[in-house]
Design a protein around this motif. Sequence first.
Motif, mmCIF file in Angstrom:
data_model
loop_
_atom_site.group_PDB
_atom_site.id
_atom_site.type_symbol
_atom_site.label_atom_id
_atom_site.label_comp_id
_atom_site.label_asym_id
_atom_site.label_seq_id
_atom_site.Cartn_x
_atom_site.Cartn_y
_atom_site.Cartn_z
ATOM 1 N N LEU A 66 -4.570 -37.406 3.483
ATOM 2 C CA LEU A 66 -3.545 -38.445 3.627
ATOM 3 C C LEU A 66 -2.249 -38.102 2.895
ATOM 4 O O LEU A 66 -1.168 -38.141 3.501
ATOM 5 C CB LEU A 66 -4.112 -39.786 3.148
ATOM 6 C CG LEU A 66 -3.175 -40.990 3.285
ATOM 7 C CD1 LEU A 66 -2.817 -41.228 4.737
ATOM 8 C CD2 LEU A 66 -3.835 -42.239 2.690
ATOM 9 N N PRO A 67 -2.282 -37.759 1.603
ATOM 10 C CA PRO A 67 -1.015 -37.402 0.949
ATOM 11 C C PRO A 67 -0.373 -36.151 1.551
ATOM 12 O O PRO A 67 0.864 -36.078 1.677
ATOM 13 C CB PRO A 67 -1.426 -37.164 -0.516
ATOM 14 C CG PRO A 67 -2.741 -37.833 -0.664
ATOM 15 C CD PRO A 67 -3.418 -37.719 0.660
ATOM 16 N N TRP A 68 -1.207 -35.198 1.940
ATOM 17 C CA TRP A 68 -0.653 -33.967 2.492
ATOM 18 C C TRP A 68 0.004 -34.213 3.847
ATOM 19 O O TRP A 68 1.056 -33.618 4.147
ATOM 20 C CB TRP A 68 -1.739 -32.917 2.613
ATOM 21 C CG TRP A 68 -1.211 -31.557 3.000
ATOM 22 C CD1 TRP A 68 -1.296 -30.945 4.208
ATOM 23 C CD2 TRP A 68 -0.489 -30.678 2.157
ATOM 24 N NE1 TRP A 68 -0.689 -29.727 4.179
ATOM 25 C CE2 TRP A 68 -0.173 -29.527 2.917
ATOM 26 C CE3 TRP A 68 -0.077 -30.738 0.817
ATOM 27 C CZ2 TRP A 68 0.538 -28.461 2.389
ATOM 28 C CZ3 TRP A 68 0.618 -29.662 0.292
ATOM 29 C CH2 TRP A 68 0.921 -28.542 1.078
ATOM 30 N N ALA A 69 -0.577 -35.083 4.647
ATOM 31 C CA ALA A 69 0.008 -35.380 5.956
ATOM 32 C C ALA A 69 1.354 -36.076 5.828
ATOM 33 O O ALA A 69 2.219 -35.940 6.708
ATOM 34 C CB ALA A 69 -0.954 -36.233 6.773
ATOM 35 N N LEU A 70 1.559 -36.824 4.713
ATOM 36 C CA LEU A 70 2.820 -37.551 4.509
ATOM 37 C C LEU A 70 3.674 -36.908 3.422
ATOM 38 O O LEU A 70 4.526 -37.569 2.823
ATOM 39 C CB LEU A 70 2.510 -39.006 4.129
ATOM 40 C CG LEU A 70 1.763 -39.833 5.181
ATOM 41 C CD1 LEU A 70 1.344 -41.171 4.615
ATOM 42 C CD2 LEU A 70 2.633 -40.021 6.426
ATOM 43 N N ARG A 71 3.465 -35.620 3.187
ATOM 44 C CA ARG A 71 4.156 -34.946 2.088
ATOM 45 C C ARG A 71 5.666 -34.962 2.234
ATOM 46 O O ARG A 71 6.385 -34.943 1.224
ATOM 47 C CB ARG A 71 3.663 -33.508 1.957
ATOM 48 C CG ARG A 71 3.890 -32.641 3.187
ATOM 49 C CD ARG A 71 3.196 -31.291 3.028
ATOM 50 N NE ARG A 71 3.411 -30.413 4.169
ATOM 51 C CZ ARG A 71 2.716 -30.471 5.293
ATOM 52 N NH1 ARG A 71 1.741 -31.378 5.422
ATOM 53 N NH2 ARG A 71 2.966 -29.635 6.287
ATOM 54 N N ASP A 72 6.183 -35.005 3.468
ATOM 55 C CA ASP A 72 7.635 -35.021 3.668
ATOM 56 C C ASP A 72 8.255 -36.347 3.255
ATOM 57 O O ASP A 72 9.476 -36.426 3.078
ATOM 58 C CB ASP A 72 7.966 -34.748 5.142
ATOM 59 C CG ASP A 72 7.580 -33.338 5.565
ATOM 60 O OD1 ASP A 72 7.495 -32.471 4.669
ATOM 61 O OD2 ASP A 72 7.341 -33.108 6.768
ATOM 62 N N ARG A 73 7.430 -37.388 3.095
ATOM 63 C CA ARG A 73 7.944 -38.709 2.719
ATOM 64 C C ARG A 73 7.557 -39.081 1.285
ATOM 65 O O ARG A 73 7.770 -40.221 0.865
ATOM 66 C CB ARG A 73 7.414 -39.763 3.683
ATOM 67 C CG ARG A 73 7.804 -39.519 5.133
ATOM 68 C CD ARG A 73 7.212 -40.568 6.051
ATOM 69 N NE ARG A 73 7.646 -41.919 5.693
ATOM 70 C CZ ARG A 73 7.174 -43.026 6.274
ATOM 71 N NH1 ARG A 73 6.242 -42.933 7.215
ATOM 72 N NH2 ARG A 73 7.612 -44.216 5.910
ATOM 73 N N LEU A 74 6.976 -38.133 0.558
ATOM 74 C CA LEU A 74 6.553 -38.384 -0.816
ATOM 75 C C LEU A 74 7.338 -37.507 -1.777
ATOM 76 O O LEU A 74 7.779 -36.412 -1.424
ATOM 77 C CB LEU A 74 5.050 -38.086 -0.971
ATOM 78 C CG LEU A 74 4.085 -38.921 -0.132
ATOM 79 C CD1 LEU A 74 2.655 -38.420 -0.323
ATOM 80 C CD2 LEU A 74 4.175 -40.394 -0.503
#
Length: 325
Positions: free
Chosen positions: A30-38
């Motif tokens: 989950l965090p890796w999939a949204l890494r561009d927004r974190l």
Amino acid sequence: MTSGVTGPVPRSRWWLTGATVGVTAVLAGLPWALRDRLPARPATHWSGGGAPDGSLPLWAACLVPAGVWLLTVLATSVRPRRSGATAHPWRAMALAPTGAVLVGAQVCVVRANLDRTDWHQARQPVLGVVLIGAFAAVAAVAAWRFTPRPAAAPAAAPTLEVPEGARLVWFSRTANPWLQLLAAVAGLVTVVALVALAVGLADPAGLWPVCAVAAVTSLTGAVFSSVQAKVSEAGLEVSFGPLGWPVRRWSPAAIETARAERRLPSQVGGWGYRISGLGTTVMLRAGDCLVIRPRGRRADFAVSVDDAERGAALLNTLRTRLPTD
């Protein structure tokens, strides 16, 4: 004359395999999939005021929760290849809420850091914390409700052909070397702590609690690291420790039935003196146990000893010799 639960082993593992893979994928992915927004270091811990006071690199925010989950699965998987077809309620009740808490916490962390440029901007999701607790409670209840229980013991009870007038005695003893080692180490710590206190090498206020805990651990380990079962005309006697104390006794008239049954630590909740859905089990090693059903009780008492089938058969034979009204 053997007993136990048999059946297709793969069925008992499907839920564990699926849960392990699924939860690991969510925690790490989950965090890796949204890494561009974190942010590069997402906030992972919050103080009482709601402001974040800790963060981790993105790779650690992915791998640390997944590692905690995998270690939990490993810790609760005691000899899974011999656990039989029956799923173990205690394992499900440990893993279900743990997985729920980890997944809920990861979702809250991602939600709090989403579209933030710096981890200091993240705010603690108060509602999310409440929902995590509720989610974990629901998961625990569901695990208890829907996990299959061990099958009922077979009705047939083994017996022995004993000549009339013959008097037989059966003994069996089991010891757990790891518990004995723990008792020895804890005893050594107790002695060292007492010597340090006697010569004034340490602060008594800080050392007395250590000494007390080590002494209790050593005593408990010494008492419950070995067990002896004896079947005679007086019934069943189960004694603990090198001094044979404490002792539990049942007369033949107080026993409704006796049998041998294969049990594992994963079925009764671990090692030692365990109370579970199977009743009370003295679990010092995996394998055959002498299991009795005390008269008037709905729960069994089991002790892990060698040659349990012969002991159960002798108990049942003694029961048949009781005078009838």
